[in-house]
Each structure stands twice: as C-alpha cells, then as structure tokens.
Scaffold this motif. Structure first.
Motif, mmCIF file in Angstrom:
data_model
loop_
_atom_site.group_PDB
_atom_site.id
_atom_site.type_symbol
_atom_site.label_atom_id
_atom_site.label_comp_id
_atom_site.label_asym_id
_atom_site.label_seq_id
_atom_site.Cartn_x
_atom_site.Cartn_y
_atom_site.Cartn_z
ATOM 1 N N ILE A 85 5.085 5.949 4.163
ATOM 2 C CA ILE A 85 3.738 6.519 4.126
ATOM 3 C C ILE A 85 3.136 6.343 2.737
ATOM 4 O O ILE A 85 3.725 6.761 1.735
ATOM 5 C CB ILE A 85 3.772 8.020 4.479
ATOM 6 N N GLY A 86 1.975 5.718 2.663
ATOM 7 C CA GLY A 86 1.250 5.582 1.416
ATOM 8 C C GLY A 86 0.242 6.700 1.246
ATOM 9 O O GLY A 86 -0.177 7.330 2.223
ATOM 10 N N ALA A 126 -0.961 15.399 -2.880
ATOM 11 C CA ALA A 126 0.214 14.567 -2.650
ATOM 12 C C ALA A 126 1.505 15.344 -2.868
ATOM 13 O O ALA A 126 2.459 15.253 -2.085
ATOM 14 C CB ALA A 126 0.169 13.345 -3.558
ATOM 15 N N GLU A 127 1.525 16.130 -3.931
ATOM 16 C CA GLU A 127 2.722 16.925 -4.262
ATOM 17 C C GLU A 127 3.051 17.907 -3.146
ATOM 18 O O GLU A 127 4.223 18.065 -2.758
ATOM 19 C CB GLU A 127 2.468 17.669 -5.570
ATOM 20 N N LYS A 166 2.592 6.618 -3.766
ATOM 21 C CA LYS A 166 1.310 7.156 -4.232
ATOM 22 C C LYS A 166 0.582 6.184 -5.164
ATOM 23 O O LYS A 166 1.198 5.480 -5.951
ATOM 24 C CB LYS A 166 1.547 8.480 -4.964
ATOM 25 N N TYR A 167 -0.745 6.223 -5.051
ATOM 26 C CA TYR A 167 -1.607 5.477 -5.974
ATOM 27 C C TYR A 167 -2.814 6.354 -6.279
ATOM 28 O O TYR A 167 -3.539 6.776 -5.374
ATOM 29 C CB TYR A 167 -2.061 4.155 -5.357
ATOM 30 N N ASP A 220 3.664 1.515 5.556
ATOM 31 C CA ASP A 220 3.451 1.191 6.966
ATOM 32 C C ASP A 220 2.278 1.958 7.555
ATOM 33 O O ASP A 220 1.759 1.590 8.613
ATOM 34 C CB ASP A 220 4.721 1.510 7.766
ATOM 35 N N MET A 221 1.892 3.018 6.903
ATOM 36 C CA MET A 221 0.701 3.790 7.265
ATOM 37 C C MET A 221 0.190 4.449 6.001
ATOM 38 O O MET A 221 0.933 4.589 5.024
ATOM 39 C CB MET A 221 0.994 4.799 8.379
ATOM 40 N N LEU A 222 -1.071 4.873 6.018
ATOM 41 C CA LEU A 222 -1.726 5.289 4.773
ATOM 42 C C LEU A 222 -2.519 6.569 4.965
ATOM 43 O O LEU A 222 -3.280 6.695 5.922
ATOM 44 C CB LEU A 222 -2.657 4.168 4.302
ATOM 45 N N LEU A 223 -2.327 7.513 4.046
ATOM 46 C CA LEU A 223 -3.146 8.719 3.981
ATOM 47 C C LEU A 223 -4.197 8.539 2.903
ATOM 48 O O LEU A 223 -3.865 8.260 1.750
ATOM 49 C CB LEU A 223 -2.275 9.931 3.662
#
Length: 322
Positions: free
Chosen positions: A165-166, A179-180, A192-193, A213-216
């Motif tokens: 998961i991104g 994110a945390e 994370k970016y 493979d998938m992105l938040l």
C-alpha cells in the motif's frame, strides 16, 4: 462560507440568528471564536465552517473566525507565531467558547494555552487521536477525524496485483500524522511519499505506481488547487494501480473515494458548543468519531485500469465521475 486571500489571523465577525438562551443576558449575543488551523478557500475547513454556521444560524451568537494559515505556511516558527496572535486575540476579547478546527489549532493554541483552563473548548478535525494533546480534559471535548481506510482498501484490493500500500500526501503535520495513525491503528505498513509542491506530488504519484500495488491519496491540503486540471490529466495518464481517497476534491485523481464529511465535523462541534453554552460541562460530553462517508466512483480511471464495477456498488455511489 468561503473567502479567498487568507492571512495569518484573518478575522471575520458575523452575527447569527436570534433567541439564544444561555449565560448572557436576554438579547445580548454570545461570543464564540472559531480558530481555523488553515485558510479560506481550502475545501475541508470551509466545509467545517459551513457546518458550524448551519447550526448556529438559529442562535444569538457573535461568531468570529480566526485563520492561522498553517497549511500554506508549515514552518514551526510560523505556527508558533500564529498561535501567539490567536492567544492574544482571545485574551483581549474573552469569547465565551472556543471552537478549534483541525490539528494545528489544538496543538499550538489549545494544548499550550487553554488545556484545563476555565475557557470551554470544542475541537474538531483532529486526526485519529486527540490524547497527544491531553484531550479530553475538564474544559475540552471534541470530534476526532477517522479516515475510512478499511472501506477504501476493501474496494481497491480486488483490483490490485499485490498487497503493498502506497501513501501520497503533502509534507504537512496532518498528512504525516494521517500516515502514522493508519500504520498504528490498522497495523499496516505504508510506502510513503510526502510532496513539497505540485511538481513533487506528480513525481511521488508516478514513483508509487511502481513501488505499490494500491495507493491511498491524502488531502493535498488545498495547496495544489490552482494545478487541479493539470494534476487530473497527469493522474489519468499515469495511473497503473488502483487509488483511493477520503476527500471529494481528491476524487478526480483516484479510482474510488469514500469521502469524510467536513460539514459533519462542523455540525457536531456547533451542536456541542450550544450544549455547553446552555450549561453542560465539556467533561460530560465524550469524544466522538465521524460516521459519514459518501462513495464517489471515477469512471475514466476505471476504464484506464480495466475495472468494471458491479451494479450494486454503482447504485450506492453518491457521485459518479464520467
């Protein structure tokens, strides 16, 4: 209510409604200040303000808005100076209740200056957990903001080739905290970016297509609004993996969105403020969590990914982007 051209401690005072029976004398308006972490024109906090005003329009309230503008000015010193200006205004004007909108207002104003004081405070928009600010306490209650990540991932996983998961968001306190807490409370590991500007957001978006493979997609904080058309075209052209978001203004860049409601946060904060002004103790009102989440489906990105949605899901969507 939306205004552009925000500044630190931008002040707007309005009178709302009639017939409020609380501490002040009959016909005497109650003073309430809304301390907004961010700026006019950012859709999330504008929505919270709208929710507040929708409730308070029925009461005799002198409502003042203070904008800290800490989304566009993320430096630590700027935040502390903005907080000092808010604190000075409150000390000079002595409102009868404070509403603190989003994390920075709680972290830099309420926690250091008003925690366990005699000023009643209602916060909203604090991401996931308010305990790091010492809330709740005797004079502070509020609504924390929980992202419906499990709902988002449930729709992304059937269209993902793997489980990595991104996470993409701006380099701000709120995004890093988001994110945390996703990792902490949902026991997930994210790639994370955190982007510095709109060009860097595009760089991060492209990199995560190959690393995950998938992105938040977190909120862009309203920082890239003027680049929205450019980013929408870029996202469509460069999408390789399914992405999801919890913000309606980020839906053009994602396959699906389960959208949190800023108006829900504002309505709850205003309703709670009214209860306190009528005599309820903040400590008697438990911390709440947001419940509303509207589904948005992005058909151009679905077509790009070769995704077909079942009719049952499409029929529940609040909006379908064509």
């Amino acid at each position: 209510m939306k205004m552009k051209g925000a500044c630190v401690l931008c002040v707007l005072m309005i009178f709302l409604g009639i017939g409020f029976n609380a501490a002040a004398g009959e016909g005497d308006p109650i003073s309430v200040v809304v301390v907004n972490s961010y700026h006019w024109g950012y859709p999330w906090s504008d929505g919270i303000v709208q929710g507040i005003e929708d409730v308070m329009i029925g009461y005799n309230i002198d409502l003042t808005h203070l904008q800290m503008d800490t989304k566009r000015n993320a430096g630590e010193q700027f935040k502390k100076e903005a907080a000092k200006k808010v604190q000075a205004w409150i000390q000079a004007n002595k409102p009868e209740l404070i509403i603190a909108v989003d994390d920075n207002a709680s972290k830099y104003v309420i926690a250091p200056y008003y925690k366990n004081s005699y000023s009643p405070v209602v916060f909203c928009g604090v991401n996931w957990d308010a305990s790091e600010y010492g809330f709740p306490c005797r004079n502070v209650t509020g609504m924390v903001e929980i992202t419906p990540v499990t709902k988002i991932l449930a729709q992304l996983k059937p269209h993902a080739k793997g489980s990595t998961i991104g996470f993409l968001g701006p380099d701000t306190l709120s995004s890093r905290k988001e994110a945390e807490n996703i990792e902490k409370y949902l026991n997930l590991k994210l790639v994370k970016y955190f982007s510095k500007d709109a060009s860097d957001w595009k760089k991060g978006f492209a990199q995560l297509q190959d690393k995950a493979d998938m992105l938040l997609l977190d909120s862009d904080g309203g920082l890239y609004a003027e680049k929205a058309a450019e980013l929408r075209s870029f996202a469509l052209a460069n999408t390789k993996i399914p992405a999801g978001t919890a913000f309606d203004f980020m839906a053009p860049y994602a396959l699906i969105a389960y959208c949190k409601s800023p108006e829900e946060q504002g309505r709850w904060a205003a309703q709670t403020a009214v209860k306190i002004l009528k005599g309820a103790s903040p400590s008697s009102i438990p911390i709440a969590q947001n419940q509303e989440a509207d589904l948005i489906i992005n058909m151009p990105i679905a077509k790009k990914l070769g995704v077909t949605f079942p009719y049952d899901l499409l029929s529940t969507a609040e909006k379908i982007i064509e």
